[in-house]
Design an enzyme around this catalytic site. Sequence first.
Site, PDB file in Angstrom:
ATOM      1  N   LYS A  71      62.002  89.284  20.808  1.00 41.92           N
ATOM      2  CA  LYS A  71      62.214  88.351  19.850  1.00 41.92           C
ATOM      3  C   LYS A  71      63.326  88.760  18.696  1.00 41.92           C
ATOM      4  O   LYS A  71      63.804  87.952  18.163  1.00 41.92           O
ATOM      5  CB  LYS A  71      60.907  87.855  19.081  1.00 41.92           C
ATOM      6  N   ASN A  92      62.566  82.855  19.068  1.00 44.42           N
ATOM      7  CA  ASN A  92      61.854  82.739  20.212  1.00 44.42           C
ATOM      8  C   ASN A  92      62.461  81.680  21.053  1.00 44.42           C
ATOM      9  O   ASN A  92      62.119  81.169  22.345  1.00 44.42           O
ATOM     10  CB  ASN A  92      60.022  82.316  19.987  1.00 44.42           C
ATOM     11  N   ASP A 107      57.898  78.803  16.808  1.00 41.09           N
ATOM     12  CA  ASP A 107      56.645  79.497  16.354  1.00 41.09           C
ATOM     13  C   ASP A 107      56.066  78.889  15.049  1.00 41.09           C
ATOM     14  O   ASP A 107      54.910  78.553  14.770  1.00 41.09           O
ATOM     15  CB  ASP A 107      56.527  81.029  16.439  1.00 41.09           C
ATOM     16  N   GLY A 132      47.545  90.710   9.623  1.00 39.36           N
ATOM     17  CA  GLY A 132      48.864  91.029  10.403  1.00 39.36           C
ATOM     18  C   GLY A 132      49.917  91.206   9.629  1.00 39.36           C
ATOM     19  O   GLY A 132      49.850  90.442   8.721  1.00 39.36           O
ATOM     20  N   ALA A 133      51.217  91.743  10.139  1.00 38.59           N
ATOM     21  CA  ALA A 133      52.332  91.915   9.386  1.00 38.59           C
ATOM     22  C   ALA A 133      53.662  91.973  10.461  1.00 38.59           C
ATOM     23  O   ALA A 133      54.462  92.101  10.359  1.00 38.59           O
ATOM     24  CB  ALA A 133      52.679  92.861   8.336  1.00 38.59           C
ATOM     25  N   GLY A 134      53.047  91.502  11.669  1.00 36.57           N
ATOM     26  CA  GLY A 134      54.155  91.500  12.809  1.00 36.57           C
ATOM     27  C   GLY A 134      54.896  90.160  12.902  1.00 36.57           C
ATOM     28  O   GLY A 134      54.745  89.423  12.146  1.00 36.57           O
ATOM     29  N   ALA A 136      54.421  87.692  14.740  1.00 37.56           N
ATOM     30  CA  ALA A 136      53.561  86.200  14.744  1.00 37.56           C
ATOM     31  C   ALA A 136      52.914  85.994  13.226  1.00 37.56           C
ATOM     32  O   ALA A 136      53.043  84.787  12.765  1.00 37.56           O
ATOM     33  CB  ALA A 136      52.654  86.467  15.418  1.00 37.56           C
ATOM     34  N   LEU A 231      45.687  83.596  16.676  1.00 32.10           N
ATOM     35  CA  LEU A 231      46.922  83.146  17.398  1.00 32.10           C
ATOM     36  C   LEU A 231      46.627  83.731  18.954  1.00 32.10           C
ATOM     37  O   LEU A 231      47.368  82.984  19.542  1.00 32.10           O
ATOM     38  CB  LEU A 231      48.180  83.934  16.803  1.00 32.10           C
ATOM     39  N   TYR A 233      45.302  83.291  22.598  1.00 29.35           N
ATOM     40  CA  TYR A 233      44.736  82.061  23.396  1.00 29.35           C
ATOM     41  C   TYR A 233      44.189  82.642  24.766  1.00 29.35           C
ATOM     42  O   TYR A 233      43.624  81.960  25.414  1.00 29.35           O
ATOM     43  CB  TYR A 233      45.673  81.187  23.661  1.00 29.35           C
TER      44      TYR A 233
HETATM   45  N1  LIG Z   1      49.724  81.225  20.264  1.00 33.55           N
HETATM   46  C1  LIG Z   1      51.247  81.845  20.255  1.00 33.55           C
HETATM   47  O1  LIG Z   1      51.806  80.613  20.562  1.00 33.55           O
HETATM   48  C2  LIG Z   1      51.539  82.738  19.650  1.00 33.55           C
HETATM   49  C3  LIG Z   1      52.864  83.466  19.354  1.00 33.55           C
HETATM   50  C4  LIG Z   1      53.381  84.491  19.096  1.00 33.55           C
HETATM   51  C5  LIG Z   1      52.296  85.576  19.041  1.00 33.55           C
HETATM   52  N2  LIG Z   1      50.944  85.189  19.418  1.00 33.55           N
HETATM   53  C6  LIG Z   1      49.832  86.302  19.202  1.00 33.55           C
HETATM   54  O2  LIG Z   1      49.862  87.043  18.132  1.00 33.55           O
HETATM   55  C7  LIG Z   1      49.477  88.418  18.115  1.00 33.55           C
HETATM   56  C8  LIG Z   1      50.491  89.164  17.613  1.00 33.55           C
HETATM   57  O3  LIG Z   1      51.753  89.103  17.879  1.00 33.55           O
HETATM   58  P1  LIG Z   1      53.133  89.749  17.239  1.00 33.55           P
HETATM   59  O4  LIG Z   1      54.391  89.509  18.167  1.00 33.55           O
HETATM   60  O5  LIG Z   1      53.244  89.536  15.751  1.00 33.55           O
HETATM   61  O6  LIG Z   1      53.047  91.259  17.480  1.00 33.55           O
HETATM   62  P2  LIG Z   1      53.396  92.590  16.696  1.00 33.55           P
HETATM   63  O7  LIG Z   1      54.689  92.476  16.111  1.00 33.55           O
HETATM   64  O8  LIG Z   1      53.363  93.719  17.728  1.00 33.55           O
HETATM   65  O9  LIG Z   1      52.334  92.814  15.716  1.00 33.55           O
HETATM   66  C9  LIG Z   1      51.088  93.232  15.845  1.00 33.55           C
HETATM   67  C10 LIG Z   1      50.266  93.222  14.636  1.00 33.55           C
HETATM   68  O10 LIG Z   1      49.014  93.801  15.167  1.00 33.55           O
HETATM   69  C11 LIG Z   1      48.354  94.641  14.429  1.00 33.55           C
HETATM   70  N3  LIG Z   1      47.601  95.483  15.199  1.00 33.55           N
HETATM   71  C12 LIG Z   1      47.670  95.965  16.190  1.00 33.55           C
HETATM   72  N4  LIG Z   1      46.735  96.685  16.817  1.00 33.55           N
HETATM   73  C13 LIG Z   1      45.745  96.719  15.822  1.00 33.55           C
HETATM   74  C14 LIG Z   1      44.535  97.492  15.478  1.00 33.55           C
HETATM   75  N5  LIG Z   1      44.219  98.237  16.525  1.00 33.55           N
HETATM   76  N6  LIG Z   1      43.930  97.368  14.224  1.00 33.55           N
HETATM   77  C15 LIG Z   1      44.571  96.365  13.383  1.00 33.55           C
HETATM   78  N7  LIG Z   1      45.763  95.813  13.595  1.00 33.55           N
HETATM   79  C16 LIG Z   1      46.415  96.077  14.677  1.00 33.55           C
HETATM   80  C17 LIG Z   1      49.682  95.342  13.922  1.00 33.55           C
HETATM   81  O11 LIG Z   1      49.490  96.232  12.637  1.00 33.55           O
HETATM   82  P3  LIG Z   1      50.264  97.321  12.152  1.00 33.55           P
HETATM   83  O12 LIG Z   1      51.506  96.901  11.703  1.00 33.55           O
HETATM   84  O13 LIG Z   1      49.511  98.131  11.471  1.00 33.55           O
HETATM   85  O14 LIG Z   1      50.661  98.082  13.454  1.00 33.55           O
HETATM   86  C18 LIG Z   1      50.510  94.175  13.516  1.00 33.55           C
HETATM   87  O15 LIG Z   1      50.088  93.518  12.415  1.00 33.55           O
HETATM   88  C19 LIG Z   1      49.561  88.869  19.686  1.00 33.55           C
HETATM   89  O16 LIG Z   1      48.124  88.577  20.242  1.00 33.55           O
HETATM   90  C20 LIG Z   1      50.252  87.430  20.420  1.00 33.55           C
HETATM   91  O17 LIG Z   1      49.738  87.113  21.602  1.00 33.55           O
HETATM   92  C21 LIG Z   1      50.536  84.154  19.670  1.00 33.55           C
END
Ligand SMILES: NC(=O)c1ccc[n+]([C@@H]2O[C@H](COP(=O)([O-])OP(=O)(O)OC[C@H]3O[C@@H](n4cnc5c(N)ncnc54)[C@H](OP(=O)(O)O)[C@@H]3O)[C@@H](O)[C@H]2O)c1
Length: 294
Positions: A71, A92, A107, A132-134, A136, A231, A233
């Site tokens: 992304k 996306n 998204d 979260g701060a990634g 999504a 988020l 599913y």
């Molecule tokens: N429904 C939808 O359409 C949709 C769309 C997009 C994403 N999502 C879902 O959203 C989620 C996040 O996606 P993303 O793209 O944002 O991923 P990402 O950029 O990799 O960010 C991951 C996030 O999870 C946190 N994290 C990971 N492991 C952790 C732990 N053990 N304890 C606490 N925090 C933890 C990270 O914290 P740190 O920064 O501290 O590492 C960060 O905030 C995924 O599950 C994805 O499937 C769903």
Amino acid sequence: LNKKTDFQLFGIFGHPLAHTLSPAMQEAGFAAAGIKAYYLVFDFDLSQFKQSMKGLHQFPLQGFNLTVPYKQTIAPFLDELSAEAKAVGAVNTVFRKGKKWIGTNTDVFGFQVSLKKDGKFQPRGKKALVIGAGGAARAVVYGLCEEEIKILTISNRHKDRAQKMILEFRKKFPRVQFEIIPFENAHLKHALQRSDLVVNATSVGLKPNEKLFSASLIPKRSQKNILFVDLIYRPAETPFLKAAKEKGQKTLNGIGMLLYQGARAFEIWTSKKAPVDVMRKALFLSSKSAGANL
Ligand SMILES: NC(=O)c1ccc[n+]([C@@H]2O[C@H](COP(=O)([O-])OP(=O)(O)OC[C@H]3O[C@@H](n4cnc5c(N)ncnc54)[C@H](OP(=O)(O)O)[C@@H]3O)[C@@H](O)[C@H]2O)c1
């Protein structure tokens, strides 16, 4: 493939992509709208991805989606980015405008529609906690700010990432009151008690029985009425949502966000109204056959 084909091609790039639900959802939509089109899966590693993006201007695709981990990687290959894609820092959905390739982020829209339509939640003037701060989380925060949320509390394991995100969003949305809290029980408990909405935008819960925090932090519905959104599913009910439900709270998983981001991409690509009910049905059927138990 050449221009003589009587069908259109779309697709998704990511890695790994074995269980993506997007092809079933999009192809059901194309069929219902009378569009002859296919949606292909490009499960490419980084070097394959970069190589194919270098040839973007000869692509036979009309548009495509990106998922983890591309992304952000895509941006330098595109001609333009939408305001959402710039603010969120992630693309996306990619579409053609004349000879140009434009990147956007559906998204944001997917989250907003799911929240308002399926969650029956109107963010304006409310208080939200986003964990979260990634990528999504950034889409969620942008979406809530656009919807005029009043107070936005962010908690992330690595606090510096949350701080960086807030610095950017504060400039864009000066009327929103942002705050950051440590990812620790006492702080989370306090924030939960004063929130109308809590969103898990982390990947915690993707693995079985993975807990974001202790269920004891969640207030009972009789004490405070909160909508809990995950988020994720797959699984359809994470321990986070299960614990909230057990306290009598309303819950929403990420399937609606997936559906509406896909429907928005469909409309951008085809200029036709997305057959959302057909797409939703295809999503549920394909997730069931993939064992998602929705
Ligand atoms: N429904 C939808 O359409 C949709 C769309 C997009 C994403 N999502 C879902 O959203 C989620 C996040 O996606 P993303 O793209 O944002 O991923 P990402 O950029 O990799 O960010 C991951 C996030 O999870 C946190 N994290 C990971 N492991 C952790 C732990 N053990 N304890 C606490 N925090 C933890 C990270 O914290 P740190 O920064 O501290 O590492 C960060 O905030 C995924 O599950 C994805 O499937 C769903």
